[in-house]
Design an enzyme around this catalytic site. Sequence first.
Site, short mmCIF file in Angstrom:
data_model
loop_
_atom_site.label_atom_id
_atom_site.label_comp_id
_atom_site.label_asym_id
_atom_site.label_seq_id
_atom_site.Cartn_x
_atom_site.Cartn_y
_atom_site.Cartn_z
N GLY A 1 49.35 14.16 38.88
CA GLY A 1 49.63 15.58 38.79
C GLY A 1 50.63 16.00 39.85
N ALA A 2 51.61 16.81 39.42
CA ALA A 2 52.69 17.20 40.31
C ALA A 2 52.79 18.71 40.42
CB ALA A 2 54.00 16.61 39.81
N GLY B 1 51.16 22.24 42.56
CA GLY B 1 51.08 22.53 44.00
C GLY B 1 50.14 21.57 44.71
N GLY C 1 49.04 18.46 43.80
CA GLY C 1 49.52 17.08 43.81
C GLY C 1 50.69 16.89 44.76
N PHE D 1 45.17 42.84 46.92
CA PHE D 1 44.78 42.06 45.74
C PHE D 1 43.29 42.23 45.53
CE2 PHE D 1 46.30 38.68 42.93
CZ PHE D 1 47.67 38.89 42.98
N ASP E 1 42.57 17.06 31.35
CA ASP E 1 42.62 15.58 31.22
C ASP E 1 41.94 14.85 32.38
OD1 ASP E 1 44.32 16.56 29.30
OD2 ASP E 1 46.05 15.36 29.88
N GLN F 1 36.78 31.80 34.69
CA GLN F 1 37.19 33.18 34.94
C GLN F 1 38.06 33.77 33.83
OE1 GLN F 1 40.28 34.16 38.16
NE2 GLN F 1 38.38 35.04 38.93
N HIS G 1 40.67 36.72 33.39
CA HIS G 1 41.49 37.65 34.16
C HIS G 1 41.56 38.95 33.36
CE1 HIS G 1 44.91 39.45 36.15
NE2 HIS G 1 44.96 38.47 37.02
N LEU H 1 49.81 36.36 31.20
CA LEU H 1 49.25 37.08 32.33
C LEU H 1 50.13 38.21 32.86
CD1 LEU H 1 46.68 36.70 34.13
CD2 LEU H 1 48.26 35.90 35.87
N GLU I 1 47.63 40.58 38.87
CA GLU I 1 46.86 41.60 39.57
C GLU I 1 47.74 42.37 40.56
OE1 GLU I 1 42.86 39.96 40.17
OE2 GLU I 1 43.25 40.40 42.27
N ARG J 1 37.67 40.06 39.78
CA ARG J 1 38.07 39.94 38.37
C ARG J 1 36.89 39.97 37.41
NH1 ARG J 1 42.76 35.39 39.35
NH2 ARG J 1 44.21 36.89 40.25
N HIS K 1 41.39 32.36 32.14
CA HIS K 1 42.39 32.18 33.18
C HIS K 1 42.16 30.99 34.10
CE1 HIS K 1 45.52 33.41 35.90
NE2 HIS K 1 44.68 33.54 36.91
N GLU L 1 42.99 22.90 40.93
CA GLU L 1 42.13 23.55 39.94
C GLU L 1 41.18 22.57 39.25
OE1 GLU L 1 44.05 26.47 37.45
OE2 GLU L 1 42.30 26.59 36.12
N ARG M 1 36.53 33.24 41.33
CA ARG M 1 37.58 33.09 42.34
C ARG M 1 38.27 34.42 42.60
NH1 ARG M 1 43.12 32.56 42.10
NH2 ARG M 1 43.30 32.06 39.89
N LEU N 1 46.07 29.34 45.11
CA LEU N 1 47.24 28.79 45.80
C LEU N 1 46.84 28.34 47.21
CD1 LEU N 1 50.09 31.19 44.53
CD2 LEU N 1 49.49 28.91 43.71
C1 LIG Z 1 49.81 32.63 34.70
C2 LIG Z 1 49.07 32.25 35.94
C3 LIG Z 1 49.28 32.95 37.12
C4 LIG Z 1 48.59 32.60 38.29
N1 LIG Z 1 48.80 33.31 39.44
C5 LIG Z 1 48.17 32.94 40.57
C6 LIG Z 1 48.42 33.60 41.81
O1 LIG Z 1 49.25 34.50 41.91
N2 LIG Z 1 47.75 33.20 42.91
C7 LIG Z 1 46.84 32.20 42.86
O2 LIG Z 1 46.26 31.86 43.89
N3 LIG Z 1 46.60 31.54 41.71
C8 LIG Z 1 47.24 31.88 40.57
N4 LIG Z 1 46.99 31.19 39.41
C9 LIG Z 1 46.16 30.00 39.46
C10 LIG Z 1 46.96 28.84 40.04
O3 LIG Z 1 48.33 29.00 39.73
C11 LIG Z 1 46.51 27.49 39.49
O4 LIG Z 1 45.12 27.38 39.61
C12 LIG Z 1 47.15 26.39 40.31
O5 LIG Z 1 48.54 26.54 40.36
C13 LIG Z 1 46.81 25.00 39.78
O6 LIG Z 1 47.52 24.06 40.53
P1 LIG Z 1 47.26 22.52 40.39
O7 LIG Z 1 48.18 21.85 41.33
O8 LIG Z 1 45.81 22.26 40.50
O9 LIG Z 1 47.66 22.21 38.88
P2 LIG Z 1 49.06 22.39 38.11
O10 LIG Z 1 50.07 23.11 38.88
O11 LIG Z 1 48.78 22.86 36.77
O12 LIG Z 1 49.53 20.90 37.97
C14 LIG Z 1 48.83 19.98 37.16
C15 LIG Z 1 49.62 18.71 37.11
O13 LIG Z 1 48.83 17.70 36.51
C16 LIG Z 1 49.61 16.98 35.61
N5 LIG Z 1 48.71 16.42 34.61
C17 LIG Z 1 47.73 17.04 33.90
N6 LIG Z 1 47.14 16.17 33.07
C18 LIG Z 1 47.73 14.98 33.26
C19 LIG Z 1 47.58 13.69 32.70
N7 LIG Z 1 46.69 13.44 31.74
N8 LIG Z 1 48.38 12.70 33.14
C20 LIG Z 1 49.32 12.92 34.09
N9 LIG Z 1 49.51 14.12 34.65
C21 LIG Z 1 48.73 15.13 34.25
C22 LIG Z 1 50.61 17.97 35.06
O14 LIG Z 1 51.75 17.30 34.61
C23 LIG Z 1 50.89 18.82 36.29
O15 LIG Z 1 51.94 18.27 37.05
C24 LIG Z 1 47.67 31.53 38.25
C25 LIG Z 1 47.48 30.82 37.08
C26 LIG Z 1 48.14 31.18 35.93
C27 LIG Z 1 47.86 30.40 34.67
#
Ligand SMILES: Cc1cc2nc3c(=O)[nH]c(=O)nc-3n(C[C@H](O)[C@H](O)[C@H](O)COP(=O)(O)OP(=O)(O)OC[C@H]3O[C@@H](n4cnc5c(N)ncnc54)[C@H](O)[C@@H]3O)c2cc1C
Length: 597
Positions: free
Chosen positions: A13-14, A16, A18, A117, A218, A237, A239, A249, A252, A283, A370, A401, A412, A418
């Site tokens: 995962g790449a 924030g 990862g 917020f 996944d 959650q 939203h 979205l 907020e 929320r 959300h 997440e 949350r 973030l």
């Molecule tokens: C529209 C929206 C707005 C948001 N706004 C906010 C905000 O303002 N503030 C806040 O705190 N939170 C916010 N959130 C929540 C927050 O953005 C997410 O919870 C967070 O960014 C998730 O980060 P992550 O690094 O866990 O996953 P992601 O950024 O989703 O990255 C997941 C990674 O896993 C990889 N991956 C997934 N499955 C596989 C697989 N099978 N094989 C290989 N790679 C895989 C994907 O390619 C991706 O690179 C928001 C969410 C949404 C949907």
Amino acid sequence: MVETHTYDVVIVGAGGAGLMAALNASQIANVAVVSKLHPMRSHTGAAQGGIGAALGNLEEDHWEWHAYDSVKGSDYLGDQDAIEFMCREAVQAVYDLEHYGLPFSRSTDGRIAQRPFGGHTNNQTGKPIRRSCYAADRTGHMILQTLYQQCLKNGILFYDEFLVLDVLVDGGTCYGIVALELATSVIHVFHAKAVIFATGGHGRMWEITSNAYAYTGDGVAAVVRRGLPAEDMEFFQFHPTGIYKLGILITEAVRGEGGILINDQGQRFMEKYAPRIKDLASRDVVSRAMYLEMKAGRGIGGQNYLLLDARPDTVNRYAEADGRTRPDGTPYRVTAEEILSKIPDIVDFCRTYLGVDPAVQPIPVQPTAHYAMGGIPTDIYGRVIVDESNRVLPGLYAVGECACVSVHGANRLGTNSLVDLVVFGKHAGLHAAGYARDADLVPLPPQPESFALQQLASLRAGDGAEQAARIGKELRSLMFDHVGVFRTAEGLRQVVGALEDLRERYHHIRVQDTGTTFNQELQSAWELGNLLDLAYITAVAAEARTESRGAHAREDFPHRDDVHWLKHSLAWLEGDAIRLGYKPVVITSYPPRERTY
Ligand SMILES: Cc1cc2nc3c(=O)[nH]c(=O)nc-3n(C[C@H](O)[C@H](O)[C@H](O)COP(=O)(O)OP(=O)(O)OC[C@H]3O[C@@H](n4cnc5c(N)ncnc54)[C@H](O)[C@@H]3O)c2cc1C
């Protein structure tokens, strides 16, 4: 043909989480990042509103206030040691991002700007506090850009568009993953001393959702298929403000900047449900209030939506009524230009998808699926926990997440995901690299890819009597109708039965496309299997929890029940059955109290 690669630490995962893990692990270990999407397409890039940290740039604030708000927001299900750790570290984490080059919005005197917020308060007055640090309404996009640049600068290797199918665990240790290269369908085994899952959420099981198409759970599914538990999956959650019918979205931050929710009678109904903090309640509280308004026939024109009014006249009128002031003590007033400069993407979304200009017209909104509070259980170093007594599985980590630390408990707070990514991404990366430095590489068994290949083969071996697309559609409407903002025993029982049926029908689908170049039929069938498993766990855990807490609101059990339910659920998928276990919540400074906003 199978290709094998060897690294100290492999990150799946790449987003924030990862990237932050990769950046920190790469200080001492040799690291690869495997991602099904190009890093810049990760859902973190969609985060709009901000990242919370008690910098106190515009008014008095303390990390302890942030911690208390998060505990209260979690409806006391969050582990308080982890929450305290996160909120204390959040301040430095934001400065780290600043030093990496993140272009935060600024206050007039040049410091990182902060805005109110939901659920974030001055603990003395109970009033909203400016705690969310932001880069307009593109905070996640900027985090992703900044971290990716740093990773490239540090020479981290990326395997983009590789779908990870399986995690290799044996004899109580993790030693790698198996992935499908989407461009060629070649199978790759990544042999590693440590693996960090950072695969994001699973909101695509609901019909109306803010989540990206890739949010199919996944990582959690791969882990549960290897006999490991998932934690607190009943908590998902909604939203309050998704665009009506689309779910996209509306951050907020629109309410943080003064936007107001309005019902069909033109009333600011949140005054009734959260008299002190109103539209900026947490929320779960706002989403429930919206449902109750709509159920009472006060949706707009009797329909299932309400209005989010961010027109300057409305914002200014209510700001005056609330006695809201600017940081310098003068009355809070906004112009259309200011709104546009603080939420430019939202204005754009409204114009593009609705033909509505938020400076002139209110925005039609409804609650949208959300965020996954539940996921792979971990400790504060991201180490995966495998039982009720918090035993860890050496070499396996999860963060972001897809993980459940648990800092979000039953609900949350906005901006806290973030923070979670950056704080726990860093510590998981450092810990995994330290572990890899001292650990030996577990030798690969013959054909480590066999479990994954067997599952892929079964997608081609069905009799074709069922269609994946139809199963997916039924799944989404079932979950939205019965495992949404409000739940009942009857609805949940119905969903559990229907999911047993859908999981059985899934065995009859047959992937027709035999191509090897970006076989999207195969990928989406695989992802549907993941959603079905996680939906099943979610519904079973929700049926078992006979109380209302945070995002899990039962009409038949309307109250929180700390005597019986102040505990985390752990769910094991055992063939076609689910076994539930429970573990205590960590309470340090904040004994459970009734929540009022
Ligand atoms: C529209 C929206 C707005 C948001 N706004 C906010 C905000 O303002 N503030 C806040 O705190 N939170 C916010 N959130 C929540 C927050 O953005 C997410 O919870 C967070 O960014 C998730 O980060 P992550 O690094 O866990 O996953 P992601 O950024 O989703 O990255 C997941 C990674 O896993 C990889 N991956 C997934 N499955 C596989 C697989 N099978 N094989 C290989 N790679 C895989 C994907 O390619 C991706 O690179 C928001 C969410 C949404 C949907």
